[in-house]
Design a protein around this motif. Structure first.
Motif, mmCIF file in Angstrom:
data_model
loop_
_atom_site.group_PDB
_atom_site.id
_atom_site.type_symbol
_atom_site.label_atom_id
_atom_site.label_comp_id
_atom_site.label_asym_id
_atom_site.label_seq_id
_atom_site.Cartn_x
_atom_site.Cartn_y
_atom_site.Cartn_z
ATOM 1 N N UNK A 182 1.035 -0.772 -0.359
ATOM 2 C CA UNK A 182 -0.065 0.131 -0.473
ATOM 3 C C UNK A 182 0.668 1.352 0.206
ATOM 4 N N UNK A 183 1.981 1.086 0.218
ATOM 5 C CA UNK A 183 2.991 2.249 0.364
ATOM 6 C C UNK A 183 4.076 1.698 -0.647
ATOM 7 N N UNK A 184 4.835 2.842 -1.287
ATOM 8 C CA UNK A 184 6.173 2.797 -1.759
ATOM 9 C C UNK A 184 7.355 2.478 -0.771
ATOM 10 N N UNK A 185 7.534 1.149 -0.906
ATOM 11 C CA UNK A 185 8.276 0.522 0.531
ATOM 12 C C UNK A 185 9.733 0.350 0.408
ATOM 13 N N UNK A 186 10.450 0.114 -1.509
ATOM 14 C CA UNK A 186 11.817 -0.256 -1.216
ATOM 15 C C UNK A 186 12.102 1.042 -0.927
ATOM 16 N N UNK A 187 11.612 2.049 -2.315
ATOM 17 C CA UNK A 187 12.298 3.508 -2.958
ATOM 18 C C UNK A 187 12.708 4.232 -1.358
#
Length: 364
Positions: A182-187
């Motif tokens: 649900x969110x940008x995790x790795x970036x």
């Protein structure tokens, strides 16, 4: 704080005598306990404001601390090279990329301006402390003395915490989430790690030399800061962040701190405390100190990955009881500091919330 106290009172000694006389005149155990309790709350609140950079000229102080660290690092490299001085522009550029190299490249990953051009104080502080350290006789020894080094080492820890958290927050707002979370995790974590560690790879003719036989502490600390803040503060919808917060709160509730709550201030205090304590220990007591060493050993054993090769390992005594006891002592010593920091941070939050809740009930 002492100077402000002196300016607001007649004399510092007189103030101490006044406090002592009041304590002697009121030797009531309950009053003394309440006084100590309220004093601890004030200390924790002051530390919280300090770590959250809620004091005048906070940005200038932490930028100056990082510039001092970069200037002294470059100067020490010159001393190791038989004291041969570099051309002035060469040494100045080395100071800039040593202290703020990650900030030059890191924001570009999310299409943001480099910190060197976005913050006017960075180049100003770099030039100022480069000149003081490299061209004023005796300045390097004074700056690196314990009296001066402790404050700017603490400021260095605050700068590394603030810089990484700032770019992680910006990346969270810019990057687009993927289809599986649900969110940008790795970036955001990668961006924060790059900002906090890329300076070790500059200039780029070094190649991968900084990670040839181990991960530099700066990279580990940047990854820890970025991942901890992103998962505990910004991941409010994903199962990773929610699971971590729930597990920590359940663990704290076992101790009896039911009112403990994980919020941004608590997380930042914890991260900054780990950064500051680690830098102070590495600088003044144990250069090889690494709070994550026990985790490394477990992962190397479980995953069967190749770890760094230590030249100081004595294979003949590696299986002896002495070697086992020595490794156990080192592991316990490295674990004790972060555990103590975590307990103090949790206790601070608990007593602050308890104090204000009791004050609110009393006033109502």
């Amino acid at each position: 704080a002492i100077l402000q106290y002196i300016s607001m009172n007649e004399t510092f000694v007189g103030g101490l005598l006044s406090i002592s006389s009041r304590v002697i005149q009121n030797l009531d155990a309950n009053k003394i306990f309440l006084t100590i309790q309220f004093s601890l709350v004030d200390i924790f609140l002051a530390y919280k404001n300090f770590v959250l950079l809620q004091f005048p000229h906070a940005n200038l102080c932490i930028v100056a601390s990082n510039a001092i660290n970069a200037a002294t690092t470059v100067y020490s490299l010159q001393l190791k090279n038989d004291g041969k001085k570099l051309y002035w522009l060469h040494s100045l550029i080395l100071v800039v990329i040593t202290g703020f190299g990650g900030g030059i490249v890191g924001p570009l990953l999310i299409a943001k301006p480099s910190v060197v051009v976005a913050n006017d104080t960075i180049l100003t502080m770099c030039i100022l402390w480069w000149y003081i350290t490299h061209h004023i006789s005796g300045a390097y020894n004074i700056i690196c003395s314990a009296l001066f080094r402790i404050p700017w080492t603490i400021g260095l820890g605050l700068f590394r915490t603030s810089a990484v958290i700032g770019v992680v927050t910006a990346a969270h707002g810019v990057l687009v989430k993927g289809p599986y979370y649900p969110i940008p995790l790795v970036g955001p974590i990668v961006t924060g790690t790059v900002l906090g560690s890329l300076g070790a790879f500059l200039p780029f003719d070094k190649g991968l030399a900084p990670v040839t036989n181990g991960t530099p502490w700066g990279m580990q600390a940047a990854f820890f800061t970025a991942s901890t803040y992103h998962l505990l503060v910004q991941d409010t919808e994903g199962f990773i962040g929610c699971g971590l917060r729930t597990a920590i709160q359940r663990l704290v509730q076992i101790v009896g701190w039911d009112s403990f709550e994980i919020n941004r201030d608590v997380v930042v205090m914890f991260i900054a405390s780990v950064q500051i304590v680690s830098l102070l220990l590495q600088t003044f007591w144990w250069p090889a100190f690494n709070v994550f060493a026990p985790i490394h050993r477990v992962l190397y054993t479980v995953l069967r990955a190749q770890g760094p090769v230590s030249a100081s390992v004595d294979s003949s005594n590696s299986s002896s009881l002495y070697a086992i006891a020595k490794r156990l002592y080192g592991t316990l010593s490295m674990v004790l500091v972060p555990v103590l920091v975590a307990v103090l941070s949790a206790a601070a939050q608990y007593y602050i919330l308890r104090y204000y809740s009791e004050s609110a009930v009393t006033s109502s």
